[in-house]
Design an enzyme around this catalytic site. Structure first.
Site, PDB file in Angstrom:
ATOM      1  N   LYS A   1       4.589   4.338  -2.564  1.00  0.00           N
ATOM      2  CA  LYS A   1       5.380   5.560  -2.444  1.00  0.00           C
ATOM      3  C   LYS A   1       4.565   6.862  -2.573  1.00  0.00           C
ATOM      4  CE  LYS A   1       9.619   3.247  -3.587  1.00  0.00           C
ATOM      5  NZ  LYS A   1      10.802   3.264  -2.778  1.00  0.00           N
TER       6      LYS A   1
ATOM      7  N   TYR B   1      13.481  -4.475  -9.208  1.00  0.00           N
ATOM      8  CA  TYR B   1      13.156  -4.765  -7.809  1.00  0.00           C
ATOM      9  C   TYR B   1      11.655  -4.553  -7.617  1.00  0.00           C
ATOM     10  CZ  TYR B   1      12.937  -4.194  -2.723  1.00  0.00           C
ATOM     11  OH  TYR B   1      12.609  -4.315  -1.387  1.00  0.00           O
TER      12      TYR B   1
ATOM     13  N   ASP C   1       4.775  -2.463 -12.529  1.00  0.00           N
ATOM     14  CA  ASP C   1       5.063  -2.091 -11.149  1.00  0.00           C
ATOM     15  C   ASP C   1       5.379  -0.599 -11.133  1.00  0.00           C
ATOM     16  OD1 ASP C   1       6.011  -1.617  -8.646  1.00  0.00           O
ATOM     17  OD2 ASP C   1       7.519  -3.216  -8.639  1.00  0.00           O
TER      18      ASP C   1
HETATM   19  C1  LIG Z   1       9.654  -0.734  -8.239  1.00  0.00           C
HETATM   20  C2  LIG Z   1       9.403  -1.077  -6.802  1.00  0.00           C
HETATM   21  N1  LIG Z   1       8.442  -1.967  -6.507  1.00  0.00           N
HETATM   22  C3  LIG Z   1       8.151  -2.291  -5.237  1.00  0.00           C
HETATM   23  C4  LIG Z   1       8.851  -1.737  -4.185  1.00  0.00           C
HETATM   24  C5  LIG Z   1       8.527  -2.139  -2.782  1.00  0.00           C
HETATM   25  O1  LIG Z   1       7.861  -1.100  -2.144  1.00  0.00           O
HETATM   26  P1  LIG Z   1       7.918  -0.985  -0.526  1.00  0.00           P
HETATM   27  O2  LIG Z   1       9.329  -0.591  -0.191  1.00  0.00           O
HETATM   28  O3  LIG Z   1       6.893   0.060  -0.200  1.00  0.00           O
HETATM   29  O4  LIG Z   1       7.561  -2.313   0.013  1.00  0.00           O
HETATM   30  C6  LIG Z   1       9.853  -0.815  -4.454  1.00  0.00           C
HETATM   31  C7  LIG Z   1      10.605  -0.191  -3.349  1.00  0.00           C
HETATM   32  O5  LIG Z   1      11.561   0.515  -3.516  1.00  0.00           O
HETATM   33  C8  LIG Z   1      10.151  -0.482  -5.794  1.00  0.00           C
HETATM   34  O6  LIG Z   1      11.141   0.360  -6.101  1.00  0.00           O
END
Ligand SMILES: Cc1ncc(COP(=O)(O)O)c(C=O)c1O
Length: 448
Positions: free
Chosen positions: A284, A153, A256
Site C-alpha cells: 500500500k 486479513y 503484517d
Molecule cells: C493487512 C493486509 N495484508 C495484506 C493485504 C493484501 O494486500 P494486497 O491487496 O496489496 O494484495 C491487505 C489488503 O488490504 C491487508 O489489509
C-alpha cells in the site's frame, strides 16, 4: 435508529451507464467485489480523475477522497514529484527484469525507514508479501503450522482465508475454540489443517493455544492494528506479550504492516509500539499508488531465498519493477521530510475530534476509533470495539453504509464497507476536515 437523506441527489447518469457497460465484460462490473454493487447502492461511482485529496467522477461530481485507494495513496493523487518521477522513468524504460540501481536506491531508503529490515525483498502486492513471509517462516523453522487471528486479513492466499470476513455472532463458536469459517470456495479443506485460529487482543486465549501448539508453529501472523474490521487498536501491552510468547515457543512473529507501514511512523507500528517482529510485510503506502509489496527482516531468514538446492523460491517477472522502485524511492524521500508524520497525525486527529463532536451533538450512538492517519466510525452502543467478536456482535454495519451513502451525496468519497477505514494522506488539509465534519453533520440530521 433511522436516517433520512439517503436519496441520491447528485447526477450519476454516466456512472450508471458505465456500470451497465462494465457488467458486459467484467464480473459484477468490477475487478474486486469490494468495489461493486455489493458495497455501493445502486452501483459504484465511476471515478475518472484525482488531484491532491480530491477526486471527480464520470459525471463531473467532486469529492474529498478519504478512501485513498484503500490506503495506497499516502501522497494523495497526482503528486507533482511522483508525476515527474514516473514520466522520466517511463521514458528511460519502465522495467528490465534485470538488476537496476533503482531497486538498490529503494531498498536503501526502505532500510533507513524500517529498523527491523536488515534486508528487504520487493514483491508486487501485499498478498505476495504475506505469502512469501509464511514460506520463509516455514523454511526457517522447519515447521508447517501457523496461527492467524480472527478477523485479520492478509491477502487472498489460500491458507489466510479463514475468518477474515464478519459473520453473525451465533456462527462464531466459543472464543477458546472458534468456529473455522473459510472465506472462499475453491480452497482444499486440507489447506486449513495447518492453520490455528485464535481471538485477537486476548493474552489468556493466546497463551492457552501457544501452550498446546506453540512448538508446532512456524509463525504467528498479526496485523499490529486491526485494519480489516475497521480500525481496532491493540490493548496496552498486547503486542509486547505477543512478542514474548512467540519467542518463548520458538516460532516467528510476523507483523503484517501492509496497511500500517509507512503510515503511523516511518517504521510503521513496530516503531510506534516499540515491538520488533521477526518478519514484516508491507505494501500500500510504500508504493504511493503503484503496486508493490515487501518482506523485510533479518539476513539469516531472508537469505534462505539465496540460490541453492534448499532455497525458498521466490520468482516474479515484475519484482523490483523499475518504474515502481523509482516511485518507492521518491515517495520515501517525500515522507522523510520534516513534520510529515506529525502533520498526518494532526490532520487525522482533527478529523476524529470533529466527527466525535458531531456524534455527541447529534446524540448518535457512534464512536470514532483509531488515531492519526487511520480511523473508523462504528455505530454501536459500546465505548470501544476490541476484536472481531465485538465487531460482529455490536456494530451496525448497515447503518454505517447508509451514513456513508449520505456522505457520498455530500462530496465525501469513502467506501460504505465498515470493515475498511478512513485514510489521511499528506494531501489532506484542514479545509478537507471541515468539509467532512459539515457533511457528517448533515448526514446525521436524521439520526435519532
Ligand atoms: C493487512 C493486509 N495484508 C495484506 C493485504 C493484501 O494486500 P494486497 O491487496 O496489496 O494484495 C491487505 C489488503 O488490504 C491487508 O489489509
Amino acid at each position: 435508529m433511522h436516517m433520512t437523506g439517503t436519496n441520491q441527489t447528485r447526477n450519476r447518469t454516466r456512472s450508471q451507464q458505465w456500470f451497465e457497460r462494465a457488467q458486459q465484460s467484467l464480473v459484477e462490473g468490477v475487478n474486486s467485489p469490494s468495489r461493486g454493487a455489493t458495497v455501493y447502492t445502486p452501483g459504484p461511482i465511476m471515478l475518472e480523475r484525482g488531484q491532491g485529496s480530491h477526486v471527480w467522477d464520470a459525471d463531473g461530481n467532486e469529492y474529498v477522497d478519504f478512501m485513498m485507494s484503500f490506503g495506497a495513496l499516502i501522497q494523495g493523487h497526482g503528486h507533482p514529484t511522483l508525476v515527474k518521477t514516473v514520466s522520466e522513468a517511463m521514458a528511460e524504460g519502465s522495467h528490465f527484469a534485470a538488476a537496476t540501481s533503482a531497486e538498490v536506491e529503494a531498498a536503501e531508503r526502505f532500510r533507513r525507514f524500517v529498523p527491523s529490515a536488515e534486508v528487504v525483498r520487493f514483491t508486487n502486492t501485499g498478498s505476495e508479501a504475506t505469502m512469501l513471509a509464511m514460506r520463509l517462516a516455514r523454511a526457517h523453522t522447519g515447521r508447517c503450522k501457523f496461527l492467524k487471528f480472527e478477523g485479520h486479513y492478509h491477502g487472498w492466499y489460500d491458507p489466510y482465508l479463514l475468518n477474515a470476513h464478519s459473520h453473525p455472532p451465533e456462527q462464531l463458536g466459543p472464543p477458546e475454540n472458534p468456529a473455522r469459517i473459510p472465506d472462499s470456495e475453491g480452497i482444499p479443506p486440507s489447506t486449513f489443517e495447518d492453520v490455528l485460529l485464535a481471538p485477537w487482543n486476548n493474552v489468556a486465549a493466546l497463551a492457552h493455544v501457544l501452550r498446546q501448539h506453540g512448538h508446532e508453529l512456524a509463525a504467528v501472523i498479526t496485523e499490529p492494528i486491526m485494519a480489516n474490521m475497521g480500525c481496532i487498536l491493540p490493548r496496552d501491552g498486547y503486542l509486547q506479550r505477543l512478542r514474548e510468547l512467540t519467542r518463548d515457543c520458538g516460532c516467528l512473529l510476523i507483523f503484517d504492516e501492509v496497511v500500517t507501514g509507512f503510515r503511523y511512523a516511518p517504521g510503521g507500528c513496530q516503531e510506534y509500539y516499540g515491538v520488533r517482529p521477526d518478519l514484516s510485510t508491507f505494501g500500500k503506502a510504500l508504493g504511493a499508488g503503484f503496486p508493490v509489496g515487501a518482506v523485510a527482516g533479518p539476513r539469516p531468514i531472508l537469505e534462505r531465498m539465496r540460490w541453492s538446492e534448499h532455497m525458498v523460491l521466490h520468482y516474479g517477472t515484475f519484482n523490483g519493477h523499475r518504474l515502481t522502485m523509482k516511485v518507492v524511492a521518491a515517495n520515501l524521500d517525500l515522507l522523510a521530510a520534516e513534520n510529515t508524520y506529525s502533520k498526518l497525525h494532526a490532520v487525522g486527529n482533527a478529523a476524529i475530534a470533529g466527527l466525535r463532536e458531531v456524534f455527541r451533538r447529534r446524540q448518535a450512538k457512534a464512536i470514532v476509533q483509531g488515531f492519526g492517519p487511520m480511523f473508523q466510525i462504528y455505530f454501536t452502543g459500546r465505548d470501544a470495539i476490541h476484536d472481531y467478536r465485538d465487531y460482529c456482535t455490536h456494530v451496525d454495519t448497515k447503518l454505517y453504509s447508509r451514513f456513508v451513502h449520505c456522505l457520498l451525496e455530500r462530496g465525501i468519497y469513502m467506501t460504505p464497507s465498515n470493515g475498511l477505514h478512513w485514510i489521511i494522506s499528506t494531501a489532506h488539509t484542514d479545509a478537507d476536515v471541515q468539509t467532512l465534519v459539515e457533511a457528517a453533520d448533515q448526514a446525521c440530521s436524521g439520526l435519532s
